[in-house]
Write an enzyme that holds these catalytic residues in place. Structure first.
Site, PDB file in Angstrom:
ATOM      1  N   ASP A  38       0.834  -1.084   0.113  1.00  0.00           N
ATOM      2  CA  ASP A  38       0.021   0.104  -0.137  1.00  0.00           C
ATOM      3  C   ASP A  38       0.789   1.200   0.014  1.00  0.00           C
ATOM      4  O   ASP A  38       0.398   2.435   0.329  1.00  0.00           O
ATOM      5  CB  ASP A  38      -0.828   0.091   1.206  1.00  0.00           C
ATOM      6  CG  ASP A  38      -0.199  -0.137   2.483  1.00  0.00           C
ATOM      7  OD1 ASP A  38       1.189  -0.379   2.682  1.00  0.00           O
ATOM      8  OD2 ASP A  38      -0.949  -0.025   3.543  1.00  0.00           O
ATOM      9  N   HIS A  70      24.983   4.661 -18.330  1.00  0.00           N
ATOM     10  CA  HIS A  70      23.958   4.969 -17.506  1.00  0.00           C
ATOM     11  C   HIS A  70      24.136   4.076 -16.092  1.00  0.00           C
ATOM     12  O   HIS A  70      22.882   3.465 -15.353  1.00  0.00           O
ATOM     13  CB  HIS A  70      22.825   4.484 -18.015  1.00  0.00           C
ATOM     14  CG  HIS A  70      21.980   5.327 -19.049  1.00  0.00           C
ATOM     15  ND1 HIS A  70      21.129   4.908 -19.848  1.00  0.00           N
ATOM     16  CD2 HIS A  70      22.440   6.707 -19.396  1.00  0.00           C
ATOM     17  CE1 HIS A  70      20.963   6.216 -20.703  1.00  0.00           C
ATOM     18  NE2 HIS A  70      22.023   7.266 -20.540  1.00  0.00           N
ATOM     19  N   ASP A  95      26.873  12.489 -13.242  1.00  0.00           N
ATOM     20  CA  ASP A  95      26.112  12.942 -13.899  1.00  0.00           C
ATOM     21  C   ASP A  95      24.610  13.192 -13.135  1.00  0.00           C
ATOM     22  O   ASP A  95      24.031  12.235 -12.793  1.00  0.00           O
ATOM     23  CB  ASP A  95      25.607  12.068 -15.241  1.00  0.00           C
ATOM     24  CG  ASP A  95      24.839  12.677 -16.389  1.00  0.00           C
ATOM     25  OD1 ASP A  95      23.868  13.571 -16.084  1.00  0.00           O
ATOM     26  OD2 ASP A  95      24.835  12.101 -17.388  1.00  0.00           O
ATOM     27  N   ASP A 143      20.626  19.211 -16.332  1.00  0.00           N
ATOM     28  CA  ASP A 143      21.333  18.185 -16.477  1.00  0.00           C
ATOM     29  C   ASP A 143      22.797  18.579 -16.524  1.00  0.00           C
ATOM     30  O   ASP A 143      23.205  19.059 -17.398  1.00  0.00           O
ATOM     31  CB  ASP A 143      20.824  17.663 -17.871  1.00  0.00           C
ATOM     32  CG  ASP A 143      21.309  16.233 -18.296  1.00  0.00           C
ATOM     33  OD1 ASP A 143      22.024  15.487 -17.334  1.00  0.00           O
ATOM     34  OD2 ASP A 143      20.985  15.726 -19.237  1.00  0.00           O
ATOM     35  N   HIS A 147      27.472   7.757 -27.918  1.00  0.00           N
ATOM     36  CA  HIS A 147      25.975   8.403 -27.830  1.00  0.00           C
ATOM     37  C   HIS A 147      26.372   9.831 -28.424  1.00  0.00           C
ATOM     38  O   HIS A 147      27.202  10.395 -28.916  1.00  0.00           O
ATOM     39  CB  HIS A 147      25.805   8.616 -26.545  1.00  0.00           C
ATOM     40  CG  HIS A 147      26.733   9.433 -25.503  1.00  0.00           C
ATOM     41  ND1 HIS A 147      26.701  10.798 -25.489  1.00  0.00           N
ATOM     42  CD2 HIS A 147      27.890   9.198 -24.712  1.00  0.00           C
ATOM     43  CE1 HIS A 147      27.964  11.323 -24.496  1.00  0.00           C
ATOM     44  NE2 HIS A 147      28.454  10.304 -24.167  1.00  0.00           N
ATOM     45  N   HIS A 171      20.647  16.501 -26.383  1.00  0.00           N
ATOM     46  CA  HIS A 171      19.194  16.141 -26.361  1.00  0.00           C
ATOM     47  C   HIS A 171      18.566  17.620 -25.951  1.00  0.00           C
ATOM     48  O   HIS A 171      18.991  18.329 -25.113  1.00  0.00           O
ATOM     49  CB  HIS A 171      18.883  15.088 -25.604  1.00  0.00           C
ATOM     50  CG  HIS A 171      19.397  15.018 -24.034  1.00  0.00           C
ATOM     51  ND1 HIS A 171      18.784  15.807 -23.205  1.00  0.00           N
ATOM     52  CD2 HIS A 171      20.455  14.691 -23.325  1.00  0.00           C
ATOM     53  CE1 HIS A 171      19.224  15.709 -21.997  1.00  0.00           C
ATOM     54  NE2 HIS A 171      20.361  14.857 -22.079  1.00  0.00           N
ATOM     55  N   HIS A 201      14.989  14.381 -21.002  1.00  0.00           N
ATOM     56  CA  HIS A 201      15.185  13.951 -22.436  1.00  0.00           C
ATOM     57  C   HIS A 201      13.753  14.749 -22.908  1.00  0.00           C
ATOM     58  O   HIS A 201      12.791  13.981 -23.149  1.00  0.00           O
ATOM     59  CB  HIS A 201      15.459  12.544 -22.925  1.00  0.00           C
ATOM     60  CG  HIS A 201      16.744  12.167 -22.469  1.00  0.00           C
ATOM     61  ND1 HIS A 201      17.176  10.698 -22.581  1.00  0.00           N
ATOM     62  CD2 HIS A 201      17.837  12.889 -22.152  1.00  0.00           C
ATOM     63  CE1 HIS A 201      18.247  10.682 -22.262  1.00  0.00           C
ATOM     64  NE2 HIS A 201      19.016  11.872 -21.774  1.00  0.00           N
ATOM     65  N   GLU A 259      27.217  17.336 -24.324  1.00  0.00           N
ATOM     66  CA  GLU A 259      27.832  16.416 -23.449  1.00  0.00           C
ATOM     67  C   GLU A 259      28.773  15.545 -24.101  1.00  0.00           C
ATOM     68  O   GLU A 259      28.502  14.255 -24.231  1.00  0.00           O
ATOM     69  CB  GLU A 259      26.862  15.907 -22.671  1.00  0.00           C
ATOM     70  CG  GLU A 259      25.503  15.288 -23.379  1.00  0.00           C
ATOM     71  CD  GLU A 259      24.651  14.457 -22.629  1.00  0.00           C
ATOM     72  OE1 GLU A 259      24.870  13.430 -22.007  1.00  0.00           O
ATOM     73  OE2 GLU A 259      23.275  14.711 -22.902  1.00  0.00           O
ATOM     74  N   TYR A 287      35.031   6.931 -23.397  1.00  0.00           N
ATOM     75  CA  TYR A 287      34.877   6.033 -22.469  1.00  0.00           C
ATOM     76  C   TYR A 287      35.888   5.021 -23.130  1.00  0.00           C
ATOM     77  O   TYR A 287      35.589   4.409 -23.968  1.00  0.00           O
ATOM     78  CB  TYR A 287      33.429   5.454 -22.622  1.00  0.00           C
ATOM     79  CG  TYR A 287      32.436   6.516 -22.487  1.00  0.00           C
ATOM     80  CD1 TYR A 287      32.134   7.229 -21.186  1.00  0.00           C
ATOM     81  CD2 TYR A 287      32.043   7.192 -23.648  1.00  0.00           C
ATOM     82  CE1 TYR A 287      31.406   8.099 -21.167  1.00  0.00           C
ATOM     83  CE2 TYR A 287      31.110   8.250 -23.562  1.00  0.00           C
ATOM     84  CZ  TYR A 287      30.863   8.820 -22.200  1.00  0.00           C
ATOM     85  OH  TYR A 287      29.887   9.802 -22.045  1.00  0.00           O
ATOM     86  N   ARG A 311      33.067  12.452 -19.382  1.00  0.00           N
ATOM     87  CA  ARG A 311      32.042  13.311 -19.765  1.00  0.00           C
ATOM     88  C   ARG A 311      32.042  14.426 -19.028  1.00  0.00           C
ATOM     89  O   ARG A 311      32.042  14.888 -17.997  1.00  0.00           O
ATOM     90  CB  ARG A 311      30.585  12.213 -19.819  1.00  0.00           C
ATOM     91  CG  ARG A 311      29.606  13.181 -20.396  1.00  0.00           C
ATOM     92  CD  ARG A 311      28.508  12.105 -20.862  1.00  0.00           C
ATOM     93  NE  ARG A 311      27.734  11.935 -19.402  1.00  0.00           N
ATOM     94  CZ  ARG A 311      27.943  10.587 -19.247  1.00  0.00           C
ATOM     95  NH1 ARG A 311      28.380   9.553 -19.631  1.00  0.00           N
ATOM     96  NH2 ARG A 311      27.033  10.109 -17.819  1.00  0.00           N
ATOM     97  N   GLU A 322      29.386  17.852 -19.320  1.00  0.00           N
ATOM     98  CA  GLU A 322      27.992  18.221 -19.830  1.00  0.00           C
ATOM     99  C   GLU A 322      27.469  19.532 -19.141  1.00  0.00           C
ATOM    100  O   GLU A 322      27.677  19.602 -17.988  1.00  0.00           O
ATOM    101  CB  GLU A 322      26.885  17.032 -19.433  1.00  0.00           C
ATOM    102  CG  GLU A 322      25.461  17.504 -19.927  1.00  0.00           C
ATOM    103  CD  GLU A 322      24.570  16.386 -19.565  1.00  0.00           C
ATOM    104  OE1 GLU A 322      23.740  16.137 -20.038  1.00  0.00           O
ATOM    105  OE2 GLU A 322      24.831  15.646 -18.777  1.00  0.00           O
TER     106      GLU A 322
END
Length: 477
Positions: free
Chosen positions: A50, A258, A275, A286, A369, A373, A380, A423, A427, A444, A446
């Site tokens: 619940d 991710h 990130d 972001d 990637h 975006h 996104h 971004e 890698y 990375r 960004e």
């Protein structure tokens, strides 16, 4: 978006923004021949037994209403035969229930919601089945995002069936179906000043959270400890939640795009990729930064970091009104591809020139990637990246050049007040054909950019990005 109280009210200027948005949708529907639009908010989600997940409204619904209670439904009626004094903007929501409010807190109820949020009419959500067939009668088209919710799809079909069953009494059901989000996606792509100001505040809070981590981190900390500091700062400054699941990746984990903040430990000599950003009043930031847990970049880390930073600057420099969406990405790719050849990540004898690396997609081994975006109510955010050969009902004017006969639609041109991320990354997983000094380095960088007539406004650049600035900030931890 904060929890309402009995005295809750929306500032008049903000209220007018939501009214104007609803008016624009109605105008677009009338221009296409009229119809009725159905926009539900998000349902509540059970976590277990619940217990429910923290509630978060549907972005399309909130964009048009500013109303953040669950069990709510917006109807926009652009029927050309609508009487002059008939309501065009209708809200269905929960009724006032004092017993329920003891457990859940204040609910507006239909009467207060109509007055405070500026709807033409408001009813109990329990009256949907009674009112919707009547509202659908005579509408030429139904504007609805079919397939989003199976339960609601069934309900909509039931309302249509009810109208069709009354055909002997001259009732007519909508004969056309349009996806209402196609109108809303175009509207949401261009942010107004109200939205941009919220996004700037979300960016500032997110920047402060990253600074907090940079100033207090030390070797030996766990990823979840670093995440806790981010979440602390988000909530301390009034943000409602993270805009997405925070990525806090130490060492080799940074090569997992991710990777969720877990139980990994940041050892001396490791890079940490974070990130993470907050959501404030329905809008997301972001941000990604990569830093050495020890406070000092090693020579190989510095080498790759400088390549990524140069790629980001190339992408930022490429942003401008009228520029195709993919041009900043290609600017970053050209820098990254050259860096891969210069460092030996890619063998020039095998892969050839930068142009060859790009043409053969060889760079995707280390950069898989896109560079950007859309950003807005969703991290996104909605909106096509390529042009569609369909009308936009005159909402936003010319969206850019592109031939319908092309094998692949042309990229959309950037316009002022669009918001996108920048971004790029590298890698490098361990492999025999890769120099060992780069093994398990994931980097990375960004930032969030508002497109302007002068180029762009980077709303997250109060957070250090150069090696010297990062090391200087970390020296104070």
């Amino acid at each position: 978006m904060n929890s309402p109280t009995a005295s809750a009210a929306i500032p008049t200027a903000t209220l007018e923004i939501y009214r104007q948005r609803r008016a624009r949708v109605l105008e677009a529907m009338r221009a296409a021949g009229g119809g009725i639009a159905l926009i539900p908010t998000a349902p509540t989600r059970t976590r277990n037994r619940d217990s429910e997940h923290p509630y978060r409204h549907d972005s399309y619904f909130y964009y048009l209403t500013g109303f953040n209670e669950p069990e709510a439904f917006l109807v926009l009626n652009a029927n050309p035969n609508l009487a002059h004094d008939a309501p065009a903007s209708l809200l269905f929501c929960r009724t006032k229930d004092e017993a329920r409010e003891i457990w859940e807190g204040f609910h507006y109820g239909p009467a207060a919601a109509r007055e405070i949020f500026g709807f033409d009419a408001a009813y109990s959500i329990d009256e949907l089945d009674e009112h919707l067939p009547q509202l659908m009668h005579g509408a030429q088209a139904l504007y609805y995002a079919l397939g989003t919710c199976r339960k609601l799809d069934t309900q909509v079909r039931s309302w249509l069936k009810t109208v069709r069953a009354q055909s002997r009494n001259s009732a007519t059901a909508p004969r056309q179906l349009h996806d209402v989000t196609s109108i809303l996606n175009e509207m949401r792509l261009l942010k107004d000043e109200h939205e941009l100001n919220i996004m700037r505040r979300a960016a500032r809070i997110s920047v402060d959270a990253h600074k907090r981590v940079l100033q207090m981190c030390r070797p030996g900390m766990y990823e979840y400890e670093l995440e806790a500091e981010l979440l602390h700062e988000f909530r301390r400054q009034g943000a409602q939640a993270p805009a997405y699941n925070s990525i806090v990746a130490a060492g080799a984990h940074a090569c997992i795009l991710h990777y969720p903040a877990g139980y990994g430990r940041a050892h001396n000599g490791d890079l940490v990729l974070i990130d993470a950003a907050c959501e404030l009043d329905g809008y997301a930031a972001d941000i990604t930064r990569t830093f050495p847990i020890s406070g000092h970049f090693s020579a190989p880390q510095r080498e790759l970091y400088e390549i990524v930073l140069a790629a980001q600057q190339a992408a930022v420099s490429a942003i401008g009104v009228g520029v195709p969406f993919n041009e900043p990405h290609m600017a970053a790719v050209r820098v990254l591809a050259q860096g891969m050849l210069d460092t030996g990540l890619l063998n020039a004898n095998q892969h050839g020139s930068v142009e060859d690396v790009i043409e053969k997609n060889a760079y995707k081994r280390f950069y898989m990637h896109g560079t950007s975006h859309w950003l807005g109510m969703d991290v996104h955010d909605c909106g096509d990246y390529r042009l569609r050969p369909t009308s936009n009902h005159g909402l936003l004017g010319d969206l850019g050049a592109g031939s319908k006969t092309e094998a692949e639609p042309a990229w959309r041109n950037l316009a002022a007040n669009m918001v996108l991320t920048i971004e790029p990354g590298l890698y490098v997983r361990a492999a025999e054909d890769v120099p060992e000094k780069y093994w398990n380095l994931g980097i990375r960088i960004e930032d969030d950019a508002i497109v302007t007539t002068q180029g762009c406004e980077l709303i997250t650049r109060d957070l250090p990005v150069s090696i010297e600035e990062i090391e200087a900030l970390m020296r104070g931890n």
